[in-house]
Design a protein around this motif. Structure first.
Motif, PDB file in Angstrom:
ATOM      1  N   ILE A 321       0.844  -1.202   0.000  1.00  0.00           N
ATOM      2  CA  ILE A 321       0.000   0.000   0.000  1.00  0.00           C
ATOM      3  C   ILE A 321       0.875   1.247   0.000  1.00  0.00           C
ATOM      4  O   ILE A 321       0.594   2.228  -0.702  1.00  0.00           O
ATOM      5  N   ALA A 322       1.951   1.208   0.793  1.00  0.00           N
ATOM      6  CA  ALA A 322       2.869   2.357   0.838  1.00  0.00           C
ATOM      7  C   ALA A 322       3.493   2.600  -0.534  1.00  0.00           C
ATOM      8  O   ALA A 322       3.599   3.745  -0.990  1.00  0.00           O
ATOM      9  N   GLU A 323       3.905   1.536  -1.224  1.00  0.00           N
ATOM     10  CA  GLU A 323       4.481   1.682  -2.568  1.00  0.00           C
ATOM     11  C   GLU A 323       3.457   2.234  -3.549  1.00  0.00           C
ATOM     12  O   GLU A 323       3.792   3.010  -4.452  1.00  0.00           O
ATOM     13  N   TYR A 324       2.213   1.847  -3.374  1.00  0.00           N
ATOM     14  CA  TYR A 324       1.130   2.315  -4.242  1.00  0.00           C
ATOM     15  C   TYR A 324       0.978   3.830  -4.149  1.00  0.00           C
ATOM     16  O   TYR A 324       0.934   4.536  -5.162  1.00  0.00           O
ATOM     17  N   TYR A 325       0.947   4.343  -2.916  1.00  0.00           N
ATOM     18  CA  TYR A 325       0.799   5.794  -2.744  1.00  0.00           C
ATOM     19  C   TYR A 325       2.088   6.538  -3.089  1.00  0.00           C
ATOM     20  O   TYR A 325       2.047   7.685  -3.518  1.00  0.00           O
ATOM     21  N   ARG A 326       3.230   5.888  -2.902  1.00  0.00           N
ATOM     22  CA  ARG A 326       4.486   6.513  -3.326  1.00  0.00           C
ATOM     23  C   ARG A 326       4.483   6.732  -4.833  1.00  0.00           C
ATOM     24  O   ARG A 326       4.999   7.742  -5.323  1.00  0.00           O
ATOM     25  N   SER A 327       3.907   5.786  -5.566  1.00  0.00           N
ATOM     26  CA  SER A 327       3.851   5.908  -7.019  1.00  0.00           C
ATOM     27  C   SER A 327       2.970   7.066  -7.476  1.00  0.00           C
ATOM     28  O   SER A 327       3.017   7.456  -8.642  1.00  0.00           O
ATOM     29  N   MET A 328       2.167   7.589  -6.564  1.00  0.00           N
ATOM     30  CA  MET A 328       1.334   8.756  -6.875  1.00  0.00           C
ATOM     31  C   MET A 328       2.059  10.069  -6.579  1.00  0.00           C
ATOM     32  O   MET A 328       1.485  11.144  -6.745  1.00  0.00           O
TER      33      MET A 328
END
Length: 591
Positions: A321-328
Motif C-alpha cells: 500500500i505504501a508503494e502504491y501511494y508513493r507511485s502517486m
C-alpha cells in the motif's frame, strides 16, 4: 500462469499446525496462492516450499479440524493486494479484508471481504489525453480521497509502451468502471479501471536511476531531529522493552512528521494493544490539516493469536500500500509494530519445515529477509519528473530488553537509524525514552545530509550536534563517578559536567507528547533552543562547593523548560528568556 480450465488441484497429505503438505496433480509455483476446501469453507494458503509434486503451504486461517484428503485448488497467482481509492481511513486485517464490514465480533474462518467499496462513486478528473504515450505507473487521472490526490495509474503489470485511446470525461464513477483504454504496439486494447492488483512480495522498482536528494524529514521530536535525524525515504527502527513508550513514540511521529500518508502495520500485537490502536488512533487530531489523522491513515492489523502466516502477510500488504501511494508522488510514512512478532512467525514456520536453525532458532536467512524488506523503502523519481518516498520506521520488542538478540541485530544491519528505548529512562519518566548515547543516525555521517543541514539550519549545526552528544557522554561518565565515590568525594568539576548534561537532557531530549506546544518542535525552534543551551553550557560559571551547583542549574532548567511550554516568540516565551538571562547575569555578577 495456468488458465481457468487447467488450474492445478491437489489433496492434503500432511498437517503440522498451519503448515500443510499438498500432493499436487499439476504444476505450481513458489508463493502461489491456493485454497483448501474444508467443510464447505475455502481456506487461503500460500506455497512457501516446492519439493517435486509436493507443495508446502502456510495457511492464513486456523487449520483446526482439517484432515488429510481435503481438496486443494491452486489459483495461478501470488498473494495480491487490491488497491484503489478508499484505502485511507480503513482498518484491514493482514489479507486486506475490511474489518469494518465483517460480520460479528470475531473473525470467521474463510470469510473474506472486499477491500474496496465497489458501490461508492468517486469524482474523476482526467490527466492524460487520447494519443499520449504511456508506460506502467503513468498517471491517467485522479480522484479526491479525503483531501489526498489519488492517482489512477497505468497498471504495473503491463509491459512496454502504450497509446491512450481514450480517457473517461470528468464525472462520478464506480471503482470498477473503465477509466481509460490503452492500445499496445499491435493495436490490442487494454481497459483500465480505478482498481489494481499488485503482488505483495514483489517490490515495485524505482522509476529513474538518479542520485537521491537527502531531505531532512522533520518529525517534531527533538531527540530525533537534532541528535539523530531521519531523511525522507529513510529507514529506522525503535527497539525497546515493554512499557518504554514505543506506542506513544509511534503516535507522536505519525502525527507530527512531514508525511502525506501514514500506513500503520500492527503485525502480531496483543489483542488489547490492537484494540487501543483502533480506539485511540481515530481520535488523534491532525496538526497539519486540522482534521482527524485517521483520514490519511490506513491500519493493517492482526493479533498475536492469529495464524503466524497472517503476521507475515500484514507487513507485506502494508508495504505494498505504501508503494502504491508513493507511485502517486506522495510522501508516505510507514510504521510497523512490532517486527519481532513477524520474525517469530518466520521462526515458527522455519521450525515446522525442519530447516537448519540460526541463533535463537530464527531462520538462518533472517538478516536477508529483514534487509530485503527494509530495502523497499526509499525515495524514487517518477516518470513525469515528480518524486515519491516511503520512510519506514519499525519497532522491535526484544525479550527482556536484550538489544543483542537476533531480530535487533539483523535490523541494525538494515536500518540506518537506531532509536534505542531505555528502560532506565522510562522508569525515571524521561520521555521519549530514547537513549542518547546508544542511539545513532548513520545519515548524519553522509556529506550530502551535512550539506543539507548546513544550508537549511546553519554551517556549524553538525559540529553543535556532535558537541551535544559529547556533553551527554561526559555527563554520564561524571554521574557514574559521583554515584560510586559520593558527592563530596569528587571535585566540583564533576558536578558541573553532570549538570551541564542534565540541562541538555531536560530541555532538549525530554518532550511532552501530550502538551499542545511541546508536542511538536519545528526545526527553527530547535535551533534556537540549542543555541540557548550552548550559551548556558559555555558560560564560565564557578562554584565554591558542589552544594551550590544543583540549585543553580535547576533554576536554569526550570526556565528553559518553561520556554519549551510557551508558544515560540510569544510574550510568555520572551519573559522566560528574560528571566533566564537574569539568573545567568546574577551568577556572573557574583563572580
Amino acid at each position: 500462469m495456468s488458465t481457468e480450465q487447467s488450474r492445478t488441484t491437489g489433496k492434503v497429505t500432511g498437517i503440522i499446525a498451519n503448515l500443510v503438505i499438498v500432493q499436487a496433480d499439476g504444476p505450481f509455483a513458489q508463493n502461489e496462492i491456493c485454497y483448501i476446501v474444508h467443510q464447505g469453507v475455502r481456506l487461503m494458503a500460500e506455497v512457501i516450499k516446492a519439493l517435486g509434486d509436493q507443495a508446502y503451504v502456510q495457511v492464513f486461517e486456523s487449520t483446526r479440524g482439517l484432515q488429510p484428503g481435503s481438496s486443494v485448488e491452486f489459483t495461478g497467482h501470488m498473494l495480491e493486494a487490491t488497491l484503489g481509492p478508499g484505502l485511507l481511513s480503513r482498518n484491514y486485517d493482514g489479507l486486506m479484508n475490511d474489518l469494518d464490514t465483517m460480520t460479528g465480533v470475531f473473525l470467521r474462518r474463510g470469510e473474506y471481504t472486499s477491500t474496496i467499496d465497489l458501490k461508492k462513486k468517486w469524482s474523476f478528473q482526467p490527466i492524460a489525453k487520447a494519443g499520449d504515450r504511456v508506460v506502467a505507473g503513468d498517471w491517467l487521472g485522479e480522484v479526491d480521497e479525503n483531501g489526498i490526490a489519488h492517482r489512477i495509474m497505468v497498471p504495473f503489470t503491463l509491459q512496454g509502451r502504450f497509446t491512450v485511446k481514450n480517457v473517461a470525461a470528468s464525472g462520478e464513477y464506480l471503482p470498477d468502471e473503465t477509466m481509460a483504454t490503452l492500445l499496445d504496439d499491435h493495436n490490442r486494447e487494454t481497459t483500465v479501471t480505478m482498481i489494481q492488483r499488485w503482488p505483495v512480495k514483489k517490490a515495485v522498482k524505482a522509476y529513474r536511476n538518479k542520485p537521491r536528494p537527502f531531505k531532512l524529514l522533520e518529525t517534531g521530536v527533538r531527540i530525533i531531529d537534532t541528535l539523530n535525524p531521519m531523511v525522507e525515504g529513510g529507514t529506522g527502527f525503535i527497539p525497546g522493552p515493554f512499557g518504554s513508550g514505543k506506542t506513544v513514540m509511534q503516535q507522536a511521529i505519525s502525527k507530527q512528521a512531514e508525511a502525506d500518508i501514514v500506513i500503520m502495520a500492527a503485525c502480531g500485537e496483543r489483542a488489547n494493544e490492537v484494540v487501543e490502536l483502533f480506539t485511540e488512533f481515530p481520535e488523534l487530531d491532525d496538526p497539519w490539516t486540522g482534521r482527524k489523522l485517521m483520514e490519511r491513515t490506513t491500519i493493517i492489523a492482526n493479533t498475536s493469536n492469529m495464524p503466524v502466516a497472517a503476521r507475515e502477510a500484514s507487513v507485506y500488504c502494508a508495504m505494498t500500500i505504501a508503494e502504491y501511494y508513493r507511485s502517486m508522488g506522495h510522501k508516505v510514512l510507514m510504521l510497523a509494530d512490532s517486527t519481532s512478532r513477524w520474525a517469530q512467525a518466520l521462526r515458527e514456520m522455519s521450525n515446522r519445515m525442519e530447516e537448519l536453525p540460526g541463533p535463537d532458532a530464527f531462520p538462518m536467512d533472517l538478516p536477508a529477509i529483514v534487509s530485503n524488506f527494509y530495502a523497499r523503502a526509499g525515495f524514487v523519481y517518477l516518470n513525469n519528473g515528480k518524486t515519491g518516498s516511503i520512510t519506514f520506521i519499525g519497532t522491535v520488542s526484544p525479550a527482556g530488553g536484550n538489544l543483542k538478540e537476533p531480530v535487533t541485530e539483523s535490523t541494525k544491519k538494515a536500518a540506518r537509524c537506531f532509536y534505542a528505548l531505555s528502560q532506565q529512562r522510562a522508569d525515571s519518566k524521561r520521555y521519549p525514552a530514547i537513549d542518547p548515547i546508544d542511539s545513532y543516525s548513520k545519515y548524519l555521517e553522509y556529506p550530502e545530509l551535512q550539506k543539507t543541514l548546513a544550508e537549511a539550519i546553519s554551517p556549524e549545526w553538525v559540529d553543535k550536534v556532535n558537541r551535544l552528544k559529547n556533553i551527554l557522554l561526559r555527563g554520564k561518565e561524571a554521574s557514574e563517578q559521583i554515584n560510586i565515590l559520593g558527592d563530596d568525594s569528587v571535585s566540583v568539576d564533576y558536578h558541573l559536567t553532570f549538570w551541564k548534561s542534565e540541562v541538555v537532557d531536560a530541555v532538549l531530549l525530554q518532550q511532552d507528547a501530550f502538551d499542545k506546544t511541546d508536542a511538536r518542535t519545528p526545526l527553527s525552534r530547535q535551533r534556537y533552543m540549542v543555541d540557548k543551551i550552548m550559551e548556558v553550557v559555555d558560560a564560565p560559571f564557578e562554584f565554591d562547593s558542589f552544594e551550590e551547583v544543583q540549585p543553580f542549574y535547576k533554576r536554569i532548567i526550570d526556565k528553559l523548560r518553561q520556554m519549551n511550554y510557551s508558544e515560540f516568540e510569544s510574550e510568555q516565551f520572551a519573559q522566560n528568556e528574560t528571566d533566564l538571562k537574569e539568573i545567568v547575569a546574577e551568577r556572573t555578577k557574583e563572580l
